[in-house]
Design an enzyme around this catalytic site. Sequence first.
Site, mmCIF file in Angstrom:
data_model
loop_
_atom_site.group_PDB
_atom_site.id
_atom_site.type_symbol
_atom_site.label_atom_id
_atom_site.label_comp_id
_atom_site.label_asym_id
_atom_site.label_seq_id
_atom_site.Cartn_x
_atom_site.Cartn_y
_atom_site.Cartn_z
ATOM 1 N N GLU A 151 25.494 -6.361 -7.622
ATOM 2 C CA GLU A 151 24.878 -6.617 -6.324
ATOM 3 C C GLU A 151 24.965 -5.450 -5.355
ATOM 4 O O GLU A 151 24.137 -5.314 -4.449
ATOM 5 C CB GLU A 151 25.561 -7.853 -5.718
ATOM 6 C CG GLU A 151 24.906 -8.430 -4.511
ATOM 7 C CD GLU A 151 25.631 -9.682 -4.051
ATOM 8 O OE1 GLU A 151 25.666 -9.916 -2.831
ATOM 9 O OE2 GLU A 151 26.166 -10.421 -4.895
ATOM 10 N N SER A 152 25.958 -4.601 -5.517
ATOM 11 C CA SER A 152 26.136 -3.473 -4.598
ATOM 12 C C SER A 152 25.097 -2.376 -4.789
ATOM 13 O O SER A 152 25.046 -1.430 -4.002
ATOM 14 C CB SER A 152 27.536 -2.885 -4.773
ATOM 15 O OG SER A 152 27.781 -2.585 -6.135
#
Length: 256
Positions: A51-52
Amino acid sequence: MTDFTPSEMMTVAAARALKNDDVCFVGIGAPSAACNLARLTHAPDITLIYESGTIGTAPDVLPLSIGDGELCKTALTTVSVPEMFRYWLQGGRITVGFLGGAQLDRFGNINTTVVGDYDKPKVRLPGGGGAPEIAISCGEIFITMKQSLRGFVEKLDFVTSLGHGKGGNDRAAHGVTTKGPTRLITDLAMWEPDPETKEFTVTSLHPGVTRDRIRETVGWKAKFAEDVGETPAPDALELEVLRDLHARTKAAHEGK
């Protein structure tokens, strides 16, 4: 190396569900272990996305969070979070999303927000993060969770991430065109949604697990496929790679 734990069985079974050409959005915890086991065994070319914004990451140890430096260090590239979600996720470029949760219902809806009343909860959970978008934008969703009456509930206290809604065509009625949860992999069994009702149904029992054990660990009336098989046990290579991965992770997080 024939002995294995229920957690190891779950992780191995989840890893096997992934293909070499998958582009996979990975959740932290059990999903991360499964995805990296797949990468280190039968799916070396799988693309893992966190997700980063890390794309094509190949961590040597399991990350503590999506912000773990190990992910960025080993990624092919790192993009901004807005680009990750708008271009990669919402753009339909990810085949599989791997999620877990605190609570799950029989239609694959997930709660990671609160346990109890929303205004006065018994437990306040970490929240959805990117999971609500992952749940509706990936081609399909695999869920990994340990079975328990506490986690597998008749009715969620809060719907954080949409599964099949109320069942049947409810997901499509909300305008969501992706498949949604297609597999639920637990420490006891493999589940798949019924083609019509979309209720999760047991398709395979892990070695040594009985139907009664399944019934005792879910908060709804568990359903079983017409032909329920036995999940193949982990082989020596799968266990060796998984245990080495966890050993490296433990040593790294202890600063050794």
